[in-house]
Write an enzyme that holds these catalytic residues in place. Structure first.
Site, mmCIF file in Angstrom:
data_model
loop_
_atom_site.group_PDB
_atom_site.id
_atom_site.type_symbol
_atom_site.label_atom_id
_atom_site.label_comp_id
_atom_site.label_asym_id
_atom_site.label_seq_id
_atom_site.Cartn_x
_atom_site.Cartn_y
_atom_site.Cartn_z
ATOM 1 N N ARG A 182 0.932 -1.306 -0.128
ATOM 2 C CA ARG A 182 0.191 -0.058 -0.037
ATOM 3 C C ARG A 182 0.971 1.115 -0.043
ATOM 4 N NH1 ARG A 182 -2.380 -3.534 -1.269
ATOM 5 N NH2 ARG A 182 -4.091 -4.600 -0.481
ATOM 6 N N CYS A 238 -10.712 -0.169 3.581
ATOM 7 C CA CYS A 238 -10.077 -0.773 4.980
ATOM 8 C C CYS A 238 -9.384 0.367 5.675
ATOM 9 C CB CYS A 238 -9.394 -1.946 4.512
ATOM 10 S SG CYS A 238 -10.038 -3.263 3.968
ATOM 11 N N GLU A 309 -4.063 2.225 7.154
ATOM 12 C CA GLU A 309 -3.938 2.320 5.614
ATOM 13 C C GLU A 309 -4.599 3.391 5.209
ATOM 14 O OE1 GLU A 309 -6.272 0.007 1.942
ATOM 15 O OE2 GLU A 309 -5.510 -1.451 3.446
HETATM 16 N N1 EPU Z 1 -12.855 -11.338 8.613
HETATM 17 C C1 EPU Z 1 -13.411 -11.780 10.060
HETATM 18 N N2 EPU Z 1 -14.294 -10.586 10.447
HETATM 19 C C2 EPU Z 1 -14.338 -9.349 10.002
HETATM 20 C C3 EPU Z 1 -13.932 -9.419 8.545
HETATM 21 C C4 EPU Z 1 -13.018 -10.379 7.912
HETATM 22 O O1 EPU Z 1 -13.283 -12.418 10.782
HETATM 23 O O2 EPU Z 1 -15.299 -8.563 10.250
HETATM 24 C C5 EPU Z 1 -12.032 -12.417 8.271
HETATM 25 C C6 EPU Z 1 -12.702 -13.190 6.914
HETATM 26 O O3 EPU Z 1 -13.510 -14.141 7.307
HETATM 27 C C7 EPU Z 1 -11.422 -13.574 6.239
HETATM 28 C C8 EPU Z 1 -10.277 -12.582 6.678
HETATM 29 O O4 EPU Z 1 -10.666 -12.143 7.896
HETATM 30 O O5 EPU Z 1 -11.236 -14.971 6.840
HETATM 31 C C9 EPU Z 1 -10.064 -11.759 5.580
HETATM 32 O O6 EPU Z 1 -11.195 -11.119 5.157
HETATM 33 P P1 EPU Z 1 -11.403 -10.478 3.712
HETATM 34 O O7 EPU Z 1 -11.474 -11.610 2.853
HETATM 35 O O8 EPU Z 1 -12.941 -9.301 3.744
HETATM 36 O O9 EPU Z 1 -10.209 -9.675 3.410
HETATM 37 P P2 EPU Z 1 -9.449 -8.454 4.107
HETATM 38 O O10 EPU Z 1 -8.029 -8.899 4.064
HETATM 39 O O11 EPU Z 1 -10.012 -8.077 5.226
HETATM 40 C C10 EPU Z 1 -8.735 -7.284 1.748
HETATM 41 C C11 EPU Z 1 -8.407 -5.852 1.382
HETATM 42 C C12 EPU Z 1 -9.655 -5.323 0.932
HETATM 43 C C13 EPU Z 1 -10.138 -6.055 -0.238
HETATM 44 C C14 EPU Z 1 -10.397 -7.580 0.042
HETATM 45 C C15 EPU Z 1 -11.038 -8.315 -0.816
HETATM 46 C C16 EPU Z 1 -6.384 -5.025 3.011
HETATM 47 C C17 EPU Z 1 -6.072 -4.247 4.176
HETATM 48 N N3 EPU Z 1 -7.705 -5.236 2.439
HETATM 49 O O12 EPU Z 1 -9.345 -7.396 2.905
HETATM 50 O O13 EPU Z 1 -9.184 -3.990 0.290
HETATM 51 O O14 EPU Z 1 -11.076 -5.275 -0.538
HETATM 52 O O15 EPU Z 1 -9.045 -7.982 0.650
HETATM 53 O O16 EPU Z 1 -9.975 -8.796 -1.792
HETATM 54 O O17 EPU Z 1 -5.481 -5.458 2.152
HETATM 55 C C18 EPU Z 1 -8.957 -1.623 0.792
HETATM 56 O O18 EPU Z 1 -7.609 -1.871 0.659
HETATM 57 O O19 EPU Z 1 -9.364 -0.495 1.182
HETATM 58 C C19 EPU Z 1 -9.948 -2.958 1.091
HETATM 59 C C20 EPU Z 1 -10.855 -2.846 1.573
#
Ligand code: EPU
Length: 315
Positions: A182, A238, A309
């Site tokens: 990022r 995020c 972020e």
């Molecule tokens: N999870 C929880 N509780 C929650 C949210 C997530 O337990 O409230 C768990 C999910 O079940 C999953 C894991 O955490 O097992 C990861 O969650 P998710 O798949 O939603 O991915 P993330 O890592 O939280 C990343 C990017 C997002 C992007 C999504 C989808 C980062 C910081 N975030 O989210 O990007 O949309 O993958 O690919 O890298 C952004 O950059 O602004 C952003 C939202």
């Protein structure tokens, strides 16, 4: 430094249609919060943008160039100096075939990232689907090395046109750019070292593919995003970086018991705990208080330090 009357008068005499004073940043951020920018400019011509940036630099007035304002938290006190958006510059997306199965796509900074994804999809080009649903502009996305679990801008960027520290528009190849999680900077060889350049356009290397399969994959990703993320309320994506792939920030905040927690009209999303949503008239300080609470609880429970972020700006 607060802009004096000289630069304000100069802007008014030369770019009257593109300038506003004391412009609430809540009108220009996806969070819908943020105090006033002393000066807000939305130039229509690239040359005008460069002239304004160079003039401000000459007299030490700070210029903050923002993309779509979609990863930005502006404090309630607003921003001193000039805020510039490039989204009103006339922009194009152009494709040029290169090697066997590759295509180089050029897109101007103010173009929406979503428009580039759609262009790729309509032309059956593979490589951009990781960014499906990422809000904001090309300039902002490259500058933040925006990405998801499926990839990030560094995987597709080939070169960028940036404004050098001496005020010239130059093309810099990817191998001279420092991409990290990022973030992006230019590993300049001049004595002032690496700096964060203002991006005016980017080229991307995509692969020829099948239109239907690119579209199918994009539709599925969009569907999953709509199910898992609070897309209908103002937010800035995020809030925190994931400290490690096995420890996503959303999961940690969720396990800390903060889903749904509210301060004022700012709320940790019930859908995804790494999002803060503005449920009405949240202030930037409500949001900052809430993110500090999440940071504190996660540190207390897991001994993990969360890093934002979202970019927090303002005086
Ligand atoms: N999870 C929880 N509780 C929650 C949210 C997530 O337990 O409230 C768990 C999910 O079940 C999953 C894991 O955490 O097992 C990861 O969650 P998710 O798949 O939603 O991915 P993330 O890592 O939280 C990343 C990017 C997002 C992007 C999504 C989808 C980062 C910081 N975030 O989210 O990007 O949309 O993958 O690919 O890298 C952004 O950059 O602004 C952003 C939202």
């Amino acid at each position: 430094m607060t802009p004096g009357s000289d630069i304000k008068n100069w802007l008014l005499s030369n770019f009257a249609d593109d300038v506003k004073f004391n412009e609430p940043m809540s009108r220009h951020t996806s969070f819908r919060v943020g105090g006033p920018a002393d000066v807000f400019v939305n130039p229509k011509l690239r040359e005008d943008a460069i002239t304004i940036i160079n003039q401000a630099k000459k007299i030490n007035v700070p210029v903050l160039v923002i993309g779509g304002g979609t990863n930005l938290l502006v404090k309630d006190t607003g921003i001193r100096g000039i805020v510039m958006v490039l989204s009103d510059l006339s922009g194009t997306i152009e494709a040029t075939p290169c090697e066997l199965n590759k295509v180089i796509v050029k897109a101007d900074a103010g173009i929406k990232t979503h428009a580039l994804c759609k262009f790729a999809m309509d032309n059956g080009l593979k490589g951009m689907n990781f960014a499906i649903g990422i809000p904001g502009t090309i300039g902002g996305s490259i500058s933040m090395n925006a990405g998801t679990g499926l990839g990030a801008m560094e995987g597709v960027v080939r070169s960028v046109d940036i404004l050098s520290e001496t005020g010239q528009l130059i093309t810099v190849n990817k191998d001279e750019l420092n991409f990290s999680y990022r973030n992006m900077s230019w590993a300049d060889t001049n004595p002032t070292g690496s700096f964060k350049p203002i991006i005016f356009s980017g080229t991307f290397c995509l692969q020829k593919g099948n239109r239907e399969s690119v579209k199918k994959e994009a539709d599925e990703l969009m569907k999953s995003r709509n199910i898992n993320q609070p897309v209908s309320l103002p937010n800035a994506g995020c809030i925190f970086k994931n400290p490690a792939p096995e420890n996503p920030a959303g999961k940690l905040i969720d396990l800390a018991g903060l889903k749904g927690k509210k301060i004022g009209d700012a709320q940790i999303s019930e859908k995804h705990a790494n999002f803060i949503v503005n449920t009405g008239n949240a202030s930037a300080s409500d949001i900052i208080e809430l993110l500090e609470l999440a940071r504190k609880k996660v540190a207390g429970k897991f001994n993990i330090k969360l890093e934002t972020e979202v970019q927090i700006v303002g005086s």
